[in-house]
Design a protein around this motif. Structure first.
Motif, PDB file in Angstrom:
ATOM      1  N   ASN A  21     -26.328 -10.116 -31.019  1.00 30.22           N
ATOM      2  CA  ASN A  21     -27.192  -9.050 -30.497  1.00 30.22           C
ATOM      3  C   ASN A  21     -28.666  -9.449 -30.439  1.00 30.22           C
ATOM      4  O   ASN A  21     -29.550  -8.635 -30.692  1.00 30.22           O
ATOM      5  CB  ASN A  21     -27.042  -7.769 -31.335  1.00 30.22           C
ATOM      6  CG  ASN A  21     -25.657  -7.161 -31.230  1.00 30.22           C
ATOM      7  OD1 ASN A  21     -25.025  -7.246 -30.183  1.00 30.22           O
ATOM      8  ND2 ASN A  21     -25.180  -6.574 -32.308  1.00 30.22           N
ATOM      9  N   LEU A  22     -28.919 -10.708 -30.115  1.00 30.99           N
ATOM     10  CA  LEU A  22     -30.300 -11.135 -29.914  1.00 30.99           C
ATOM     11  C   LEU A  22     -30.729 -10.807 -28.489  1.00 30.99           C
ATOM     12  O   LEU A  22     -29.910 -10.739 -27.573  1.00 30.99           O
ATOM     13  CB  LEU A  22     -30.436 -12.641 -30.158  1.00 30.99           C
ATOM     14  CG  LEU A  22     -30.037 -13.146 -31.551  1.00 30.99           C
ATOM     15  CD1 LEU A  22     -30.229 -14.655 -31.622  1.00 30.99           C
ATOM     16  CD2 LEU A  22     -30.830 -12.445 -32.639  1.00 30.99           C
ATOM     17  N   ILE A  23     -32.019 -10.605 -28.309  1.00 37.15           N
ATOM     18  CA  ILE A  23     -32.567 -10.320 -26.974  1.00 37.15           C
ATOM     19  C   ILE A  23     -32.862 -11.649 -26.296  1.00 37.15           C
ATOM     20  O   ILE A  23     -33.685 -12.441 -26.777  1.00 37.15           O
ATOM     21  CB  ILE A  23     -33.831  -9.455 -27.085  1.00 37.15           C
ATOM     22  CG1 ILE A  23     -33.483  -8.133 -27.776  1.00 37.15           C
ATOM     23  CG2 ILE A  23     -34.419  -9.201 -25.698  1.00 37.15           C
ATOM     24  CD1 ILE A  23     -34.685  -7.271 -28.088  1.00 37.15           C
ATOM     25  N   LEU A  45     -36.434 -13.049 -25.546  1.00 33.73           N
ATOM     26  CA  LEU A  45     -37.376 -13.222 -26.649  1.00 33.73           C
ATOM     27  C   LEU A  45     -37.086 -14.505 -27.423  1.00 33.73           C
ATOM     28  O   LEU A  45     -35.949 -14.956 -27.499  1.00 33.73           O
ATOM     29  CB  LEU A  45     -37.299 -12.031 -27.616  1.00 33.73           C
ATOM     30  CG  LEU A  45     -37.605 -10.649 -27.055  1.00 33.73           C
ATOM     31  CD1 LEU A  45     -37.557  -9.609 -28.172  1.00 33.73           C
ATOM     32  CD2 LEU A  45     -38.957 -10.621 -26.351  1.00 33.73           C
ATOM     33  N   THR A  46     -38.129 -15.073 -27.993  1.00 33.65           N
ATOM     34  CA  THR A  46     -37.954 -16.244 -28.849  1.00 33.65           C
ATOM     35  C   THR A  46     -37.343 -15.822 -30.181  1.00 33.65           C
ATOM     36  O   THR A  46     -37.221 -14.622 -30.480  1.00 33.65           O
ATOM     37  CB  THR A  46     -39.302 -16.924 -29.120  1.00 33.65           C
ATOM     38  OG1 THR A  46     -40.132 -16.010 -29.867  1.00 33.65           O
ATOM     39  CG2 THR A  46     -39.996 -17.318 -27.820  1.00 33.65           C
ATOM     40  N   ALA A  47     -36.986 -16.799 -30.994  1.00 35.71           N
ATOM     41  CA  ALA A  47     -36.413 -16.506 -32.307  1.00 35.71           C
ATOM     42  C   ALA A  47     -37.368 -15.662 -33.143  1.00 35.71           C
ATOM     43  O   ALA A  47     -36.972 -14.651 -33.738  1.00 35.71           O
ATOM     44  CB  ALA A  47     -36.080 -17.809 -33.034  1.00 35.71           C
ATOM     45  N   GLU A  48     -38.652 -16.037 -33.171  1.00 36.72           N
ATOM     46  CA  GLU A  48     -39.594 -15.279 -33.983  1.00 36.72           C
ATOM     47  C   GLU A  48     -39.836 -13.880 -33.423  1.00 36.72           C
ATOM     48  O   GLU A  48     -40.025 -12.930 -34.191  1.00 36.72           O
ATOM     49  CB  GLU A  48     -40.914 -16.041 -34.143  1.00 36.72           C
ATOM     50  CG  GLU A  48     -41.682 -16.294 -32.880  1.00 36.72           C
ATOM     51  CD  GLU A  48     -42.942 -17.124 -33.122  1.00 36.72           C
ATOM     52  OE1 GLU A  48     -43.199 -17.470 -34.288  1.00 36.72           O
ATOM     53  OE2 GLU A  48     -43.647 -17.427 -32.138  1.00 36.72           O
ATOM     54  N   HIS A  85     -37.870 -21.071 -29.900  1.00 38.28           N
ATOM     55  CA  HIS A  85     -36.691 -21.255 -29.047  1.00 38.28           C
ATOM     56  C   HIS A  85     -36.059 -19.901 -28.714  1.00 38.28           C
ATOM     57  O   HIS A  85     -36.011 -19.000 -29.547  1.00 38.28           O
ATOM     58  CB  HIS A  85     -35.651 -22.137 -29.740  1.00 38.28           C
ATOM     59  CG  HIS A  85     -36.038 -23.575 -29.816  1.00 38.28           C
ATOM     60  ND1 HIS A  85     -37.162 -24.017 -30.468  1.00 38.28           N
ATOM     61  CD2 HIS A  85     -35.436 -24.690 -29.324  1.00 38.28           C
ATOM     62  CE1 HIS A  85     -37.238 -25.342 -30.376  1.00 38.28           C
ATOM     63  NE2 HIS A  85     -36.208 -25.761 -29.684  1.00 38.28           N
ATOM     64  N   ARG A  86     -35.538 -19.784 -27.504  1.00 41.30           N
ATOM     65  CA  ARG A  86     -34.806 -18.586 -27.111  1.00 41.30           C
ATOM     66  C   ARG A  86     -33.316 -18.748 -27.458  1.00 41.30           C
ATOM     67  O   ARG A  86     -32.852 -19.871 -27.675  1.00 41.30           O
ATOM     68  CB  ARG A  86     -35.003 -18.303 -25.628  1.00 41.30           C
ATOM     69  CG  ARG A  86     -36.409 -17.770 -25.321  1.00 41.30           C
ATOM     70  CD  ARG A  86     -36.656 -17.514 -23.853  1.00 41.30           C
ATOM     71  NE  ARG A  86     -37.915 -16.770 -23.669  1.00 41.30           N
ATOM     72  CZ  ARG A  86     -39.125 -17.301 -23.751  1.00 41.30           C
ATOM     73  NH1 ARG A  86     -39.245 -18.598 -23.999  1.00 41.30           N
ATOM     74  NH2 ARG A  86     -40.204 -16.556 -23.590  1.00 41.30           N
ATOM     75  N   PRO A  87     -32.568 -17.634 -27.525  1.00 40.74           N
ATOM     76  CA  PRO A  87     -31.169 -17.709 -27.944  1.00 40.74           C
ATOM     77  C   PRO A  87     -30.337 -18.759 -27.210  1.00 40.74           C
ATOM     78  O   PRO A  87     -29.517 -19.448 -27.832  1.00 40.74           O
ATOM     79  CB  PRO A  87     -30.656 -16.289 -27.670  1.00 40.74           C
ATOM     80  CG  PRO A  87     -31.861 -15.431 -27.904  1.00 40.74           C
ATOM     81  CD  PRO A  87     -33.011 -16.227 -27.361  1.00 40.74           C
ATOM     82  N   LYS A  88     -30.533 -18.904 -25.890  1.00 39.84           N
ATOM     83  CA  LYS A  88     -29.721 -19.859 -25.137  1.00 39.84           C
ATOM     84  C   LYS A  88     -29.990 -21.305 -25.560  1.00 39.84           C
ATOM     85  O   LYS A  88     -29.198 -22.199 -25.245  1.00 39.84           O
ATOM     86  CB  LYS A  88     -29.960 -19.693 -23.637  1.00 39.84           C
ATOM     87  CG  LYS A  88     -31.362 -20.075 -23.175  1.00 39.84           C
ATOM     88  CD  LYS A  88     -31.508 -19.882 -21.673  1.00 39.84           C
ATOM     89  CE  LYS A  88     -32.902 -20.281 -21.194  1.00 39.84           C
ATOM     90  NZ  LYS A  88     -33.068 -20.084 -19.728  1.00 39.84           N
ATOM     91  N   ARG A 143     -28.064 -17.100 -37.787  1.00 41.39           N
ATOM     92  CA  ARG A 143     -29.110 -17.202 -38.815  1.00 41.39           C
ATOM     93  C   ARG A 143     -30.385 -16.471 -38.375  1.00 41.39           C
ATOM     94  O   ARG A 143     -31.083 -15.892 -39.213  1.00 41.39           O
ATOM     95  CB  ARG A 143     -29.393 -18.669 -39.139  1.00 41.39           C
ATOM     96  CG  ARG A 143     -28.316 -19.279 -40.040  1.00 41.39           C
ATOM     97  CD  ARG A 143     -28.699 -20.664 -40.502  1.00 41.39           C
ATOM     98  NE  ARG A 143     -28.387 -21.674 -39.520  1.00 41.39           N
ATOM     99  CZ  ARG A 143     -28.967 -22.870 -39.462  1.00 41.39           C
ATOM    100  NH1 ARG A 143     -29.948 -23.183 -40.309  1.00 41.39           N
ATOM    101  NH2 ARG A 143     -28.611 -23.747 -38.538  1.00 41.39           N
ATOM    102  N   VAL A 144     -30.677 -16.479 -37.079  1.00 40.26           N
ATOM    103  CA  VAL A 144     -31.791 -15.665 -36.588  1.00 40.26           C
ATOM    104  C   VAL A 144     -31.491 -14.185 -36.833  1.00 40.26           C
ATOM    105  O   VAL A 144     -32.368 -13.417 -37.254  1.00 40.26           O
ATOM    106  CB  VAL A 144     -32.041 -15.911 -35.082  1.00 40.26           C
ATOM    107  CG1 VAL A 144     -33.069 -14.913 -34.534  1.00 40.26           C
ATOM    108  CG2 VAL A 144     -32.537 -17.332 -34.845  1.00 40.26           C
ATOM    109  N   ALA A 145     -30.242 -13.781 -36.579  1.00 37.37           N
ATOM    110  CA  ALA A 145     -29.854 -12.389 -36.806  1.00 37.37           C
ATOM    111  C   ALA A 145     -29.999 -12.007 -38.278  1.00 37.37           C
ATOM    112  O   ALA A 145     -30.406 -10.885 -38.606  1.00 37.37           O
ATOM    113  CB  ALA A 145     -28.413 -12.160 -36.340  1.00 37.37           C
ATOM    114  N   ILE A 146     -29.688 -12.933 -39.168  1.00 32.84           N
ATOM    115  CA  ILE A 146     -29.857 -12.670 -40.606  1.00 32.84           C
ATOM    116  C   ILE A 146     -31.343 -12.555 -40.950  1.00 32.84           C
ATOM    117  O   ILE A 146     -31.761 -11.675 -41.707  1.00 32.84           O
ATOM    118  CB  ILE A 146     -29.171 -13.770 -41.434  1.00 32.84           C
ATOM    119  CG1 ILE A 146     -27.652 -13.672 -41.262  1.00 32.84           C
ATOM    120  CG2 ILE A 146     -29.546 -13.650 -42.913  1.00 32.84           C
ATOM    121  CD1 ILE A 146     -26.891 -14.827 -41.884  1.00 32.84           C
ATOM    122  N   ALA A 147     -32.145 -13.447 -40.385  1.00 32.74           N
ATOM    123  CA  ALA A 147     -33.598 -13.372 -40.611  1.00 32.74           C
ATOM    124  C   ALA A 147     -34.145 -12.052 -40.098  1.00 32.74           C
ATOM    125  O   ALA A 147     -35.004 -11.424 -40.733  1.00 32.74           O
ATOM    126  CB  ALA A 147     -34.290 -14.546 -39.923  1.00 32.74           C
TER     127      ALA A 147
END
Length: 237
Positions: free
Chosen positions: A92-94, A97-100, A134-137, A146-150
């Motif tokens: 469910n990342l956008i 948007l970048t990771a941050e 970095h973006r999700p792709k 791990r981005v989702a956990i952050a």
């Protein structure tokens, strides 16, 4: 986080189906609890009721010291944004948007001010300090999780709810994510309630709760993969 004699009925009280039937559960601070059971046993309903996503038919739900059983929607929304973290099988990342930026997004929704330093610090905790822009792709499945956990950690939630958090990952990425969750419990005192169908994943938790027909029918403390698989097979036979 506590559930006291919680019942959740889908449909009318007279003809409805009890997805949860008089369930009591306590998840002490700094512990990791896994929930397992056959399909239709009530696992997801338990998670949703504990997080205030579903309203219980009877019983009480205590979250971070607050009784949320009959809390109004605005209170529940505020708690979900500030007190609860969610990690799902789908990241469910956008995508734009970048990771941050993904990590900071829920904090902004909650009206919380988080600095870029705070965001980078959380990404460093999950081992992605060098992937902030970095973006999700541009990230692997394990890195996206791990981005989702952050993202879930940035508001410092009292409880982290995880629904099949390794379900979409290969075995190596799953081990990395589980090690990260274990470290959050051990070093940060994070409380985790997780639903999973995988005995090896459940064995990473401190305690495994088994559901059948909406009731708690068994539990294991200090579980092993073999013991979890054996108990689960007994319920599914």
């Amino acid at each position: 986080m506590q559930l006291h004699q919680v019942t959740r009925v889908h449909g009318s009280k007279n003809t409805g189906v009890a997805a949860l039937d008089n369930v009591s559960l306590t998840c002490p601070p700094g512990t990791w609890t896994a929930v397992m059971g056959p399909s239709g046993s009530g696992k997801s309903t338990l998670l949703h009721c504990a997080a205030g996503l579903d309203q219980v038919t009877s019983g009480r739900v205590l979250l971070a010291g607050h009784d949320i059983t009959a809390a109004p929607d605005n209170v529940l929304t505020a708690m979900r944004r500030r007190t609860i973290g969610f990690v799902f099988q789908t990241f469910n990342l956008i995508s734009s948007l970048t990771a941050e930026q993904n990590v900071a997004f829920p904090a902004k929704l909650a009206g919380l001010r988080v600095s870029k330093r705070d965001v980078r610090a959380v990404l460093a905790v999950v081992g992605l300090a060098d992937r902030a822009t970095h973006r999700p792709k541009e990230l692997s499945g394990g890195q996206q999780q791990r981005v989702a956990i952050a993202r879930a950690m940035i508001t410092r939630p009292a409880v982290l709810f995880a629904d099949e958090p390794t379900g979409a990952l290969d075995s190596a990425s799953a081990k990395t994510v589980l090690a990260l969750l274990r470290d959050m419990v051990r070093t940060a005192g994070q409380t985790i309630l997780m639903v999973t169908h995988d005995p090896a994943v459940a064995a990473s938790a401190d305690t495994v709760i088994f559901l059948a027909d909406g009731r708690v029918v068994d539990r294991l403390t200090g579980p092993t993969t073999h013991d979890v698989a054996e108990r689960l097979a007994g319920l599914e036979s």
